[in-house]
Every structure is written in C-alpha cells, then in structure tokens.
Design a protein around this motif. Structure first.
Motif, PDB file in Angstrom:
ATOM      1  N   ALA A 224       0.828  -1.208   0.000  1.00 45.04           N
ATOM      2  CA  ALA A 224       0.000   0.000   0.000  1.00 45.04           C
ATOM      3  C   ALA A 224       0.859   1.253   0.000  1.00 45.04           C
ATOM      4  O   ALA A 224       0.542   2.257  -0.659  1.00 45.04           O
ATOM      5  CB  ALA A 224      -0.930  -0.011   1.208  1.00 45.04           C
ATOM      6  N   ALA A 225       1.968   1.218   0.735  1.00 43.61           N
ATOM      7  CA  ALA A 225       2.851   2.381   0.803  1.00 43.61           C
ATOM      8  C   ALA A 225       3.486   2.684  -0.548  1.00 43.61           C
ATOM      9  O   ALA A 225       3.818   3.843  -0.839  1.00 43.61           O
ATOM     10  CB  ALA A 225       3.939   2.147   1.843  1.00 43.61           C
ATOM     11  N   LEU A 226       3.659   1.653  -1.382  1.00 42.26           N
ATOM     12  CA  LEU A 226       4.316   1.823  -2.678  1.00 42.26           C
ATOM     13  C   LEU A 226       3.322   1.950  -3.832  1.00 42.26           C
ATOM     14  O   LEU A 226       3.733   2.114  -4.987  1.00 42.26           O
ATOM     15  CB  LEU A 226       5.249   0.629  -2.934  1.00 42.26           C
ATOM     16  CG  LEU A 226       6.384   0.455  -1.913  1.00 42.26           C
ATOM     17  CD1 LEU A 226       7.167  -0.813  -2.205  1.00 42.26           C
ATOM     18  CD2 LEU A 226       7.309   1.666  -1.917  1.00 42.26           C
ATOM     19  N   ALA A 227       2.028   1.876  -3.530  1.00 45.17           N
ATOM     20  CA  ALA A 227       1.004   1.947  -4.569  1.00 45.17           C
ATOM     21  C   ALA A 227       0.839   3.372  -5.075  1.00 45.17           C
ATOM     22  O   ALA A 227       1.306   4.334  -4.455  1.00 45.17           O
ATOM     23  CB  ALA A 227      -0.325   1.411  -4.037  1.00 45.17           C
ATOM     24  N   ASP A 228       0.146   3.494  -6.209  1.00 43.14           N
ATOM     25  CA  ASP A 228      -0.102   4.810  -6.801  1.00 43.14           C
ATOM     26  C   ASP A 228      -1.443   5.389  -6.395  1.00 43.14           C
ATOM     27  O   ASP A 228      -1.808   6.479  -6.855  1.00 43.14           O
ATOM     28  CB  ASP A 228      -0.033   4.704  -8.332  1.00 43.14           C
ATOM     29  CG  ASP A 228       1.391   4.538  -8.827  1.00 43.14           C
ATOM     30  OD1 ASP A 228       2.319   4.785  -8.034  1.00 43.14           O
ATOM     31  OD2 ASP A 228       1.582   4.151  -9.997  1.00 43.14           O
TER      32      ASP A 228
ATOM     33  N   ASP B  23      -1.762  -9.764  -6.784  1.00 44.41           N
ATOM     34  CA  ASP B  23      -3.067  -9.178  -6.473  1.00 44.41           C
ATOM     35  C   ASP B  23      -3.029  -7.654  -6.558  1.00 44.41           C
ATOM     36  O   ASP B  23      -4.052  -7.015  -6.820  1.00 44.41           O
ATOM     37  CB  ASP B  23      -3.531  -9.607  -5.078  1.00 44.41           C
ATOM     38  CG  ASP B  23      -3.905 -11.087  -5.012  1.00 44.41           C
ATOM     39  OD1 ASP B  23      -4.078 -11.708  -6.074  1.00 44.41           O
ATOM     40  OD2 ASP B  23      -4.010 -11.612  -3.883  1.00 44.41           O
ATOM     41  N   ALA B  24      -1.839  -7.079  -6.313  1.00 42.56           N
ATOM     42  CA  ALA B  24      -1.680  -5.625  -6.375  1.00 42.56           C
ATOM     43  C   ALA B  24      -1.306  -5.138  -7.774  1.00 42.56           C
ATOM     44  O   ALA B  24      -1.051  -3.949  -7.962  1.00 42.56           O
ATOM     45  CB  ALA B  24      -0.625  -5.169  -5.379  1.00 42.56           C
ATOM     46  N   GLY B  25      -1.251  -6.063  -8.737  1.00 35.63           N
ATOM     47  CA  GLY B  25      -1.004  -5.681 -10.120  1.00 35.63           C
ATOM     48  C   GLY B  25       0.409  -5.862 -10.610  1.00 35.63           C
ATOM     49  O   GLY B  25       0.723  -5.480 -11.747  1.00 35.63           O
ATOM     50  N   ALA B  26       1.295  -6.437  -9.807  1.00 38.16           N
ATOM     51  CA  ALA B  26       2.686  -6.627 -10.224  1.00 38.16           C
ATOM     52  C   ALA B  26       2.812  -7.842 -11.136  1.00 38.16           C
ATOM     53  O   ALA B  26       2.064  -8.820 -11.007  1.00 38.16           O
ATOM     54  CB  ALA B  26       3.586  -6.797  -9.005  1.00 38.16           C
ATOM     55  N   ALA B  27       3.774  -7.776 -12.039  1.00 38.84           N
ATOM     56  CA  ALA B  27       4.100  -8.905 -12.916  1.00 38.84           C
ATOM     57  C   ALA B  27       5.241  -9.677 -12.278  1.00 38.84           C
ATOM     58  O   ALA B  27       6.358  -9.155 -12.151  1.00 38.84           O
ATOM     59  CB  ALA B  27       4.483  -8.413 -14.303  1.00 38.84           C
TER      60      ALA B  27
ATOM     61  N   GLY C 142       6.793  -1.423 -12.496  1.00 34.41           N
ATOM     62  CA  GLY C 142       5.441  -1.028 -12.878  1.00 34.41           C
ATOM     63  C   GLY C 142       4.671  -0.505 -11.690  1.00 34.41           C
ATOM     64  O   GLY C 142       5.127  -0.555 -10.543  1.00 34.41           O
ATOM     65  N   ALA C 143       3.472   0.001 -11.978  1.00 33.62           N
ATOM     66  CA  ALA C 143       2.627   0.577 -10.938  1.00 33.62           C
ATOM     67  C   ALA C 143       1.970  -0.510 -10.101  1.00 33.62           C
ATOM     68  O   ALA C 143       1.654  -1.601 -10.599  1.00 33.62           O
ATOM     69  CB  ALA C 143       1.562   1.467 -11.565  1.00 33.62           C
ATOM     70  N   LEU C 144       1.760  -0.205  -8.838  1.00 34.83           N
ATOM     71  CA  LEU C 144       0.968  -1.053  -7.946  1.00 34.83           C
ATOM     72  C   LEU C 144      -0.361  -0.363  -7.692  1.00 34.83           C
ATOM     73  O   LEU C 144      -0.399   0.845  -7.437  1.00 34.83           O
ATOM     74  CB  LEU C 144       1.697  -1.273  -6.614  1.00 34.83           C
ATOM     75  CG  LEU C 144       2.969  -2.127  -6.659  1.00 34.83           C
ATOM     76  CD1 LEU C 144       3.693  -2.069  -5.326  1.00 34.83           C
ATOM     77  CD2 LEU C 144       2.635  -3.567  -7.030  1.00 34.83           C
ATOM     78  N   ARG C 145      -1.439  -1.113  -7.774  1.00 38.65           N
ATOM     79  CA  ARG C 145      -2.743  -0.510  -7.543  1.00 38.65           C
ATOM     80  C   ARG C 145      -3.113  -0.595  -6.062  1.00 38.65           C
ATOM     81  O   ARG C 145      -2.661  -1.469  -5.331  1.00 38.65           O
ATOM     82  CB  ARG C 145      -3.809  -1.183  -8.400  1.00 38.65           C
ATOM     83  CG  ARG C 145      -3.961  -2.681  -8.206  1.00 38.65           C
ATOM     84  CD  ARG C 145      -5.148  -3.214  -9.000  1.00 38.65           C
ATOM     85  NE  ARG C 145      -5.197  -4.685  -8.948  1.00 38.65           N
ATOM     86  CZ  ARG C 145      -4.790  -5.459  -9.944  1.00 38.65           C
ATOM     87  NH1 ARG C 145      -4.322  -4.930 -11.065  1.00 38.65           N
ATOM     88  NH2 ARG C 145      -4.872  -6.775  -9.829  1.00 38.65           N
TER      89      ARG C 145
END
Length: 425
Positions: free
Chosen positions: A35-39, A212-216, A229-232
């Motif tokens: 969460a701290a690294l999400a956009d 789950d947070a959108g990472a590949a 990449g971005a984290l949601r």
C-alpha cells in the motif's frame, strides 16, 4: 497486559470452544508495504494490530506515508514521495518482517534513514539483504557489521536489476526485495544460492499478494523476477492468522476436547494451514466446514516425525505438544530457528527439560521423548511463541509460571484473554 509472570491455567476437563482470531501478521505487514508503494490509496481490511504491525505502520509514517485508522481497518495513502524533512530513525523492534521489508523501501526514500531495533534484533541475519541492496544501487552504511543498526542513504529511486542472495537464513530476505521491486527502475531478478530457503509458503504469499496488487511476477525454482510497474491500491482483505491458531487447536488434543477457529480460508498461502495435517498426525480429528476449522481431540496424543522447514513458526507449539505426547517426536529442517527472536531450538530444549522433560537438540531440529513433567518457571526470551508453547504445557502440568507474558503482544496482544475464555476461566 501485565509484565509479571503469568500462571498458565490447567484445563479442568475437555475444552469446548470457538476461538475467533485477529488478522495475519504476515499478510498485514506485506499489505502495508504494498500500500505504501502503490499509486493510489488502499484500505487494509481487518489488519492485525500488534507490536509488529504497529511498528511497521509507524515506520511507514516516518517515511511520509499516511496510515490512518478507520474502525477495524487501516487507510493508507502513499504520500507525495517528497524529500524527507530531516533524517529519520526507524524502530523495527524484534520484527523480522519490519527489519527485512523496510530497508528496500528506505532505499526508495529521498533522505537518510537509520534502522535499529531491540538488542536481539542486532543479532538477526541482515547481511544478505544489505549486500543485495548495495548490488542493486543502494548506499548503506553499516560499519561493516552486516546487521542492525545501519543507515540507508535514500536517493528517491533505486536502479534494481539482477542479484544473487543466500536466503537460507530467512525467506524474508527474498520477500523484502520482491515487495519493493515494482518501484525499482529495472525491477528485480533475485536468485537464491545456498541451502534451501525455509518457509516457502511465505514466499508464495509474497508472490500472490504482489500479483493481487497488479505486479508482474515470474518464479522458477530459486529464481524470482518482478517487473517494474505501478501497484494498484483498492482493498486488501486480511485473513485470520492461522499460525496463531496452533496453541488453541492444540488444546483440543491435550484435553481431548474440541476447538473451532472460524473464518479458516478454503485456499490460502499461510503456512499455518499445515496445522490440518500436523494435528491429525498427532491424534486429532480435523474437519473444515462453514463454521471454520475444527479439531477434536481423541484422548491420545501421538508423537510426530516431521520436517518443519516450511512451517518453522509452528515449532514451539508442536514441540510443547510433543513433550506431552505418549511417544517420541523428531522435528527437523528447522536449523534456521536459531536466528529467530531467540535461538528457539536451544530455548525449547532448555525450558522443556527444566520442567522435567527430555528434549535434545539436533543439528537441524529437536528430538523429544515422553517423560512426566512438573511445574516451574518457563523463560520466554522475549519470544512470543515461547509464551504460546508454555501455555500449552500448562494445560496438563500444574504450576507452570510463564515469564514476561506481555511479550506475546508481538503478534497476539489479547492472547491471555482468548486463552482463559477458551478454558472458561
């Protein structure tokens, strides 16, 4: 919670209880990092509030992340990622997840971050992640010690890339790199070389939560790749802490009773799910249903021969059950527990034997043979799981006094209340 010795209550008969557990510490602290690294903002639903997770939340606040409480949840806003107004000093306590997950985040900060913790934390393995972060572009001043305390000179970004690490001391060394990797310019490719990595389910948890947070994320044996990449944000729902179920479900075996833990997930990466097989092998009848996971004691407690490499955190309670069993036990694959909150193998052998037991250290585990036990002081070494082991022994042994029961607040602050309610005390 009181800091004086706690008299572990004996069971007056078979237990019959439902014990609702708070959230998973491992999932909560991973969710906080992501969460701290999400956009975008994240709601962490029903997180655990304990010393380890409160330390993580405060450390992130120190780095400029907004962590706010809203009822049972936490709301996390990543912050503006502006330069730190002043050098920051972060307290990681004795939390392995905080001391291993936070340094890569500190390397992404713009400013100087000093990381320190409890005296025992300064003895826990950190050199592999310090060296790995340097190889990925970080500047870290540790005085050549390879342990806490050290200072990360963050520049607001990290190159990332490929790195080789020996993570045989803790899977957290890999997880810490992977969790922050989407923010590295090149992502990361982590290769493990050395003895097997312990606690493989925790690595599976890290990979699943990243995805789950959108990472590949790609995995292949001892190789992990995370693309930049971005984290949601959004919502991250925390499961009950299955490892903290061990002592409650184990009470069913010791007393010949029944204990149900509600909300047990049908599919999970938590290592505590292995309790199903372990407790069945020790004589329990284990069943899952809409009410949760139920263990029914048979009145006979069997010894166990098991490799616990993937579920080392369960060892203290399993060892306590083994000390009460009617046949010998051999618990192996857990040499890495010597580097946990205390040297758990030495501590368990010492304390079980002090109560009249027969526990012997092996190079990678414990051998425990049946012997009548008596009461006495059970030292806990600032280790929450030693408190839980002592409580299990106290079910069947009169006069077990548990030193510094408050240390259980590391992962389960309400432990003594839950325990006495289960027993109807």
């Amino acid at each position: 919670m009181p800091t004086q010795n706690w008299s572990a209550p004996m069971a007056s008969g078979p237990v019959d209880a439902t014990v609702a557990l708070p959230g998973s510490k491992s999932m909560t602290n991973r969710a906080l990092i992501l969460a701290a690294l999400a956009d975008e903002p994240t709601r962490v639903v029903r997180p655990l509030r304990s010393r380890d997770t409160l330390l993580m939340a405060q450390a992130l606040r120190d780095l400029g992340v907004r962590v706010a409480e809203e009822g049972d949840d936490w709301l996390i806003a990543p912050g503006e990622r502006a330069p730190l107004a002043a050098p920051v000093r972060v307290d990681v306590g004795l939390a392995g997840t905080v001391m291993r997950f936070l340094p890569p985040v500190a390397a992404l900060a713009d400013g100087r971050v000093t990381i320190d913790g409890d005296p025992r934390a300064r003895e826990r393995p950190m050199r592999p992640i310090i060296d790995a972060l340097r190889a990925l572009g970080a500047e870290i001043d540790d005085g050549g010690r390879g342990c806490l305390p050290f200072t990360v000179h963050g520049r607001g970004a990290l190159a990332g890339g490929a790195v080789t690490i020996d993570a045989s001391g803790s899977s957290q060394l890999v997880s810490g790199l992977l969790l922050a990797a989407p923010r590295f310019a090149k992502g990361v490719e982590v290769r493990h070389e050395g003895p097997p990595v312990p606690s493989a389910p925790h690595l599976a948890m890290t990979v699943q939560m990243l995805r789950d947070a959108g990472a590949a994320v790609e995995t292949a044996g001892d190789l992990w790749r995370v693309a930049p990449g971005a984290l949601r944000g959004g919502e991250s729902v925390i499961e009950p802490d299955l490892s903290n179920a061990a002592q409650f479900l184990g009470a069913a075996l010791v007393t010949g009773g029944r204990v149900t833990v509600p909300g047990w997930p049908a599919d999970t990466t938590q290592p505590g799910d292995a309790l199903r097989g372990l407790l069945a092998a020790m004589g329990g009848q284990v069943s899952a249903g809409p009410d949760g996971l139920t263990v029914q004691g048979s009145g006979t407690l069997h010894g166990l021969d098991a490799d616990l490499r993937d579920v080392g955190e369960l060892t203290p309670v399993i060892a306590a059950l083994a000390a009460l069993a009617g046949s010998p036990s051999r618990l192996t694959g857990i040499a890495h527990l010597r580097g946990h909150e205390t040297d758990r193998l030495a501590a368990l052998a010492r304390e079980i034997n002090a109560l009249g037991g027969d526990a012997r250290e092996l190079p990678d585990g414990l051998e425990i043979r049946p012997r009548p036990l008596h009461g006495g002081l059970f030292h806990t070494y600032d280790d929450h799981r030693m408190v839980m082991a002592a409580a299990v022994l106290g079910l069947a042994v009169e006069g077990v006094e548990v030193e510094n029961v408050a240390t259980v607040g590391k992962t389960l602050p309400d432990f003594t209340d839950l325990w006495t309610r289960m027993l109807g005390v």
